[in-house]
Each structure stands twice: as C-alpha cells, then as structure tokens.
Design a protein around this motif. Structure first.
Motif, PDB file in Angstrom:
ATOM      1  N   LYS A 252      27.762  33.111  56.067  1.00 33.89           N
ATOM      2  CA  LYS A 252      28.928  32.266  56.304  1.00 33.89           C
ATOM      3  C   LYS A 252      29.433  31.669  54.993  1.00 33.89           C
ATOM      4  N   GLN A 253      28.544  31.121  54.224  1.00 35.72           N
ATOM      5  CA  GLN A 253      28.916  30.528  52.943  1.00 35.72           C
ATOM      6  C   GLN A 253      29.377  31.602  51.952  1.00 35.72           C
ATOM      7  N   TYR A 254      28.713  32.751  52.006  1.00 39.37           N
ATOM      8  CA  TYR A 254      29.074  33.843  51.101  1.00 39.37           C
ATOM      9  C   TYR A 254      30.492  34.339  51.408  1.00 39.37           C
ATOM     10  N   ARG A 255      30.778  34.541  52.680  1.00 37.05           N
ATOM     11  CA  ARG A 255      32.109  35.029  53.061  1.00 37.05           C
ATOM     12  C   ARG A 255      33.176  33.974  52.791  1.00 37.05           C
ATOM     13  N   LEU A 256      32.807  32.717  52.949  1.00 36.14           N
ATOM     14  CA  LEU A 256      33.755  31.641  52.641  1.00 36.14           C
ATOM     15  C   LEU A 256      34.103  31.651  51.156  1.00 36.14           C
ATOM     16  N   SER A 257      33.099  31.868  50.331  1.00 38.53           N
ATOM     17  CA  SER A 257      33.351  31.911  48.886  1.00 38.53           C
ATOM     18  C   SER A 257      34.209  33.124  48.510  1.00 38.53           C
ATOM     19  N   ILE A 258      33.972  34.245  49.191  1.00 36.04           N
ATOM     20  CA  ILE A 258      34.786  35.449  48.959  1.00 36.04           C
ATOM     21  C   ILE A 258      36.230  35.199  49.383  1.00 36.04           C
ATOM     22  N   ARG A 259      36.391  34.540  50.516  1.00 36.68           N
ATOM     23  CA  ARG A 259      37.747  34.241  51.008  1.00 36.68           C
ATOM     24  C   ARG A 259      38.494  33.339  50.026  1.00 36.68           C
ATOM     25  N   GLN A 260      37.805  32.342  49.512  1.00 34.41           N
ATOM     26  CA  GLN A 260      38.420  31.435  48.539  1.00 34.41           C
ATOM     27  C   GLN A 260      38.824  32.197  47.272  1.00 34.41           C
ATOM     28  N   LYS A 261      37.976  33.127  46.870  1.00 35.68           N
ATOM     29  CA  LYS A 261      38.275  33.940  45.682  1.00 35.68           C
ATOM     30  C   LYS A 261      39.501  34.822  45.939  1.00 35.68           C
ATOM     31  N   ILE A 262      39.557  35.409  47.146  1.00 34.70           N
ATOM     32  CA  ILE A 262      40.698  36.273  47.503  1.00 34.70           C
ATOM     33  C   ILE A 262      41.990  35.470  47.537  1.00 34.70           C
ATOM     34  N   THR A 263      41.941  34.304  48.175  1.00 36.00           N
ATOM     35  CA  THR A 263      43.134  33.460  48.287  1.00 36.00           C
ATOM     36  C   THR A 263      43.643  33.037  46.912  1.00 36.00           C
ATOM     37  N   ALA A 264      42.707  32.643  46.044  1.00 38.50           N
ATOM     38  CA  ALA A 264      43.079  32.219  44.689  1.00 38.50           C
ATOM     39  C   ALA A 264      43.720  33.376  43.919  1.00 38.50           C
ATOM     40  N   PHE A 265      43.137  34.563  44.052  1.00 35.08           N
ATOM     41  CA  PHE A 265      43.662  35.724  43.341  1.00 35.08           C
ATOM     42  C   PHE A 265      45.059  36.091  43.850  1.00 35.08           C
ATOM     43  N   LEU A 266      45.236  36.118  45.168  1.00 36.41           N
ATOM     44  CA  LEU A 266      46.534  36.491  45.744  1.00 36.41           C
ATOM     45  C   LEU A 266      47.617  35.485  45.365  1.00 36.41           C
ATOM     46  N   THR A 267      47.240  34.212  45.387  1.00 34.71           N
ATOM     47  CA  THR A 267      48.208  33.173  45.025  1.00 34.71           C
ATOM     48  C   THR A 267      48.631  33.317  43.567  1.00 34.71           C
ATOM     49  N   GLU A 268      47.664  33.553  42.720  1.00 34.76           N
ATOM     50  CA  GLU A 268      47.960  33.741  41.296  1.00 34.76           C
ATOM     51  C   GLU A 268      48.828  34.980  41.095  1.00 34.76           C
ATOM     52  N   LEU A 269      48.492  36.036  41.815  1.00 37.75           N
ATOM     53  CA  LEU A 269      49.239  37.287  41.706  1.00 37.75           C
ATOM     54  C   LEU A 269      50.683  37.113  42.168  1.00 37.75           C
TER      55      LEU A 269
ATOM     56  N   ASP B 106      54.372  36.258  36.951  1.00 38.98           N
ATOM     57  CA  ASP B 106      55.132  37.471  36.683  1.00 38.98           C
ATOM     58  C   ASP B 106      54.158  38.616  36.422  1.00 38.98           C
ATOM     59  N   ALA B 107      54.007  39.431  37.430  1.00 39.31           N
ATOM     60  CA  ALA B 107      53.050  40.538  37.291  1.00 39.31           C
ATOM     61  C   ALA B 107      53.594  41.762  38.000  1.00 39.31           C
ATOM     62  N   GLU B 108      53.989  42.733  37.236  1.00 41.77           N
ATOM     63  CA  GLU B 108      54.470  43.980  37.818  1.00 41.77           C
ATOM     64  C   GLU B 108      53.341  44.998  37.945  1.00 41.77           C
ATOM     65  N   ASP B 109      52.358  44.877  37.062  1.00 42.43           N
ATOM     66  CA  ASP B 109      51.249  45.824  37.070  1.00 42.43           C
ATOM     67  C   ASP B 109      50.184  45.387  38.072  1.00 42.43           C
ATOM     68  N   TYR B 110      50.531  45.464  39.360  1.00 41.19           N
ATOM     69  CA  TYR B 110      49.596  45.051  40.401  1.00 41.19           C
ATOM     70  C   TYR B 110      48.390  45.985  40.460  1.00 41.19           C
ATOM     71  N   GLU B 111      48.628  47.251  40.245  1.00 42.03           N
ATOM     72  CA  GLU B 111      47.591  48.260  40.431  1.00 42.03           C
ATOM     73  C   GLU B 111      46.333  47.943  39.615  1.00 42.03           C
ATOM     74  N   ASN B 112      46.503  47.705  38.308  1.00 47.38           N
ATOM     75  CA  ASN B 112      45.345  47.475  37.441  1.00 47.38           C
ATOM     76  C   ASN B 112      44.650  46.155  37.764  1.00 47.38           C
ATOM     77  N   ARG B 113      45.432  45.119  37.984  1.00 46.76           N
ATOM     78  CA  ARG B 113      44.840  43.811  38.280  1.00 46.76           C
ATOM     79  C   ARG B 113      44.064  43.852  39.599  1.00 46.76           C
ATOM     80  N   ILE B 114      44.642  44.513  40.576  1.00 48.39           N
ATOM     81  CA  ILE B 114      43.984  44.620  41.878  1.00 48.39           C
ATOM     82  C   ILE B 114      42.751  45.510  41.776  1.00 48.39           C
ATOM     83  N   SER B 115      42.860  46.573  41.003  1.00 47.16           N
ATOM     84  CA  SER B 115      41.717  47.467  40.814  1.00 47.16           C
ATOM     85  C   SER B 115      40.543  46.721  40.198  1.00 47.16           C
ATOM     86  N   ASP B 116      40.818  45.860  39.213  1.00 48.30           N
ATOM     87  CA  ASP B 116      39.757  45.056  38.599  1.00 48.30           C
ATOM     88  C   ASP B 116      39.182  44.050  39.589  1.00 48.30           C
ATOM     89  N   PHE B 117      40.067  43.475  40.400  1.00 50.07           N
ATOM     90  CA  PHE B 117      39.611  42.447  41.352  1.00 50.07           C
ATOM     91  C   PHE B 117      38.719  43.050  42.439  1.00 50.07           C
TER      92      PHE B 117
END
Length: 351
Positions: free
Chosen positions: A38-55, A59-70
């Motif tokens: 539960k805590q692990y998935r919560l931390s993953i969700r927070q990481k995903i939300t932070a990344f998507l919000t930042e993305l 200004d980021a057109e190169d979604y492919e590389n950033r997403i691939s790294d993430f």
C-alpha cells in the motif's frame, strides 16, 4: 481410552498448535505485505503524479525520451502500474481545463497506453471492456473509434451504452447514422449526448426528419431535442403531427419543444388535445400556452377553471392565465375565492 489420550497429547494437540502458529504467522505476514505494498504503490502514484504534472506544465516536446527514462524508475511492466499511470492521466484530463490539457493525449500515446486500453477492451469480461472504452472516451483517442463501434450492438446493455456514448464522443462523422439506431437510450445517455452536442458542436443531421419519425422512441426524443437546440423549425409540420403519437413521452417532448421553438401556430392544436391528455401532459400544455398563447388560450383557460377539479392543473391554469393577462384574472374571478387563493399562492408559494 489410553490410546486416544496418547495420540491426543503426542500428535493431535501439537499439530493443532503448529497449525495455529502457521495461520497467525501467515496472517501477520500478509498484513505486513499489504501495508508495505500500500505504501509502495502510494509512493509510486505520487511519483507518477509529480512527473505528469511537470511534463504537462513545462515546455516539453520530446515526450518520448523523458517518458522512456521515467518508465525505468517505476515498475511499468506491471499491469497495476500501467493502470495507475492511466488513472493519473485521466485525473489530469478531468481536473484541468483549457489549452494546457492539449498535450495529454500525446502523453497517453507516448506511454503506449492506448495498447493497454485496447487490451482491456478485448478482454472477455464486459466490465473490463467498459474500462478500456472509458479510457478512449475521456482521453479523446479518436483512433479507437472503429474498435469501440463494434460494441454498439453488444447484447450486454451496459457495455452497449458505454460504447454508444464513447463512439459519439470519438467520431468525427456526422450523426445522421443514428436515425437507424435500434436500442433504447436511457435518460442519462440522452443527457450525455446533449452534453456532447453542446461541446462538440455537431451539425444538425441532414435527415432530422428520419429521426423524429423513427420507430425508436429514444431517437425521436433526441431528434426533437436537436431541433430545439438548433432552433430548427423546417420540420414543424412533422413535429405537430407527433402530438398524435401513441407514446406519451414523445407527446410531452413535443409539447415542450413547441414552447422552446415559439411555434404559435400550435396553440389551437394544443387546446384541442388538452382534454384527452394525462395530467403531466396537461400541465406541460398549460406551460406552453403561457408562452405561445393568445386570446384564444385565455378563453379556453377561463372555461377550464370553471369546471376543473384537479388541483395540480388548476394551479397551473391560474399561473398560465396570470402570465397571459393578469388583469383578466383580477376582473373575472372576483367572487371565486378558490381562484383568488390559488392566485395568491402563485404569487407567493408560502401563502
């Protein structure tokens, strides 16, 4: 008896104690693992939300590389993780408005999640299919239109309903094809279609006459609402003929449409059918006459008020007459205390 005691003390009791200990250990372990996950998935969700919000907000057109790294930073290969990413993207889509949401579909596709949603749609369980269809609908993945269309004739009514709304949401085509749609459309789906009409600005179907003369009452009802939305009066004669339809719901929809379209020529027809209508339709007719009525309606309502016994229609009749000519009501019902009382109630609901 001695033998039983021997086995009880040396084998049965120790076995039961061991089983009990194992059950306790497994239960505690499962609980610990549950809390950890539960805590692990919560931390993953927070990481995903932070990344998507930042993305989304940089200004980021190169979604492919950033997403691939993430993807390497999270357990993206797991179905639950893909489901979580999809859920987070949908939440962004639903909670953020304006031009900033434009890249969301590109982000969804850059993650390759359209394939995940497609896999859900192809699942044999209908409720899983609905999840995938919902993804396509909310994220406006128009490439999924053909896949969704296949389920518009499905035997499961819930799946069929979901596919119907999703297809209308995704299609870039005109809605003329709906004139032949054979299934009942629920009230909720009718409202969803009208909401889509408002947002997507579909042109009025060229075959709107086929809609309002269709065998499917749901399509007739939608066709009438389309006419009102577009203030379309070309088929007003066909609309008036529907006042003789067998379906009570359709007649009521027509009565409301006549009011919204300001079709004054409908006044005598509404007066003629008033006596044969049910209470709800009578009330709807009176409300429409309050908008399109003339002196003819005033005379009709005057007569009706002298012989009406139904309190609901009498109240609406007084309200209609007051709207058409308040002075007439004052001068012609001076001695009728019931009407005077109703009029006071019309003016102030607390009286």
């Amino acid at each position: 008896m001695e033998v039983f005691k021997y086995y009880l003390i040396n084998f049965i009791v120790p076995s039961l104690v061991i089983i009990l200990i194992v059950v306790i250990v497994v239960t505690i372990s499962d609980r610990i693992m549950y809390e950890y996950n539960k805590q692990y998935r919560l931390s993953i969700r927070q990481k995903i939300t932070a990344f998507l919000t930042e993305l989304l907000f940089t200004d980021a057109e190169d979604y492919e590389n950033r997403i691939s790294d993430f993807k390497k930073q999270i357990p993206y290969g797991s179905m639950w993780c893909k489901s979580m990413v999809t859920s987070c993207i949908i939440e962004l889509k639903q909670n953020i408005k304006g031009e900033v949401t434009a890249p969301i579909l590109d982000i969804y596709k850059s993650f390759g999640l359209q394939h995940f949603s497609e896999k859900l749609i192809r699942n044999r369980r209908w409720y899983i299919k609905c999840k995938g269809i919902f993804h396509f609908q909310v994220l406006e993945y128009e490439e999924g239109e053909s896949l969704v269309k296949k389920y518009m004739d499905h035997k499961n009514p819930v799946l069929r309903s979901n596919a119907f709304i999703a297809f209308i949401s995704l299609t870039s085509k005109k809605l003329d094809f709906l004139s032949d749609y054979p299934y009942e459309i629920s009230l909720i789906d009718e409202l969803k279609v009208m909401d889509l009409l408002y947002h997507k600005k579909f042109p009025i179907p060229k075959n709107i006459k086929d809609w309002i003369t269709a065998q499917n009452p749901s399509i007739v009802k939608l066709g009438i609402r389309f006419m009102v939305y577009y203030n379309y009066t070309v088929e007003k004669d066909t609309l008036l003929k529907l006042l003789k339809a067998d379906n009570n719901m359709i007649r009521r929809e027509v009565i409301i449409a006549l009011r919204e379209l300001f079709l004054f020529e409908a006044e005598p027809v509404l007066i003629d059918i008033f006596a044969s209508e049910e209470i709800e339709n009578k009330i709807a007719i009176l409300q429409t006459l309050a908008v399109i009525g003339s002196q003819k309606s005033i005379v009709f309502i005057d007569d009706y008020l002298h012989r009406s016994v139904n309190p609901a229609t009498k109240l609406e009749a007084v309200r209609t007459l007051d709207t058409l000519d308040s002075n007439y009501l004052k001068s012609n019902f001076k001695e009728n205390f019931e009407i005077i009382k109703i009029k006071k109630h019309v003016k102030n609901a607390y009286l």
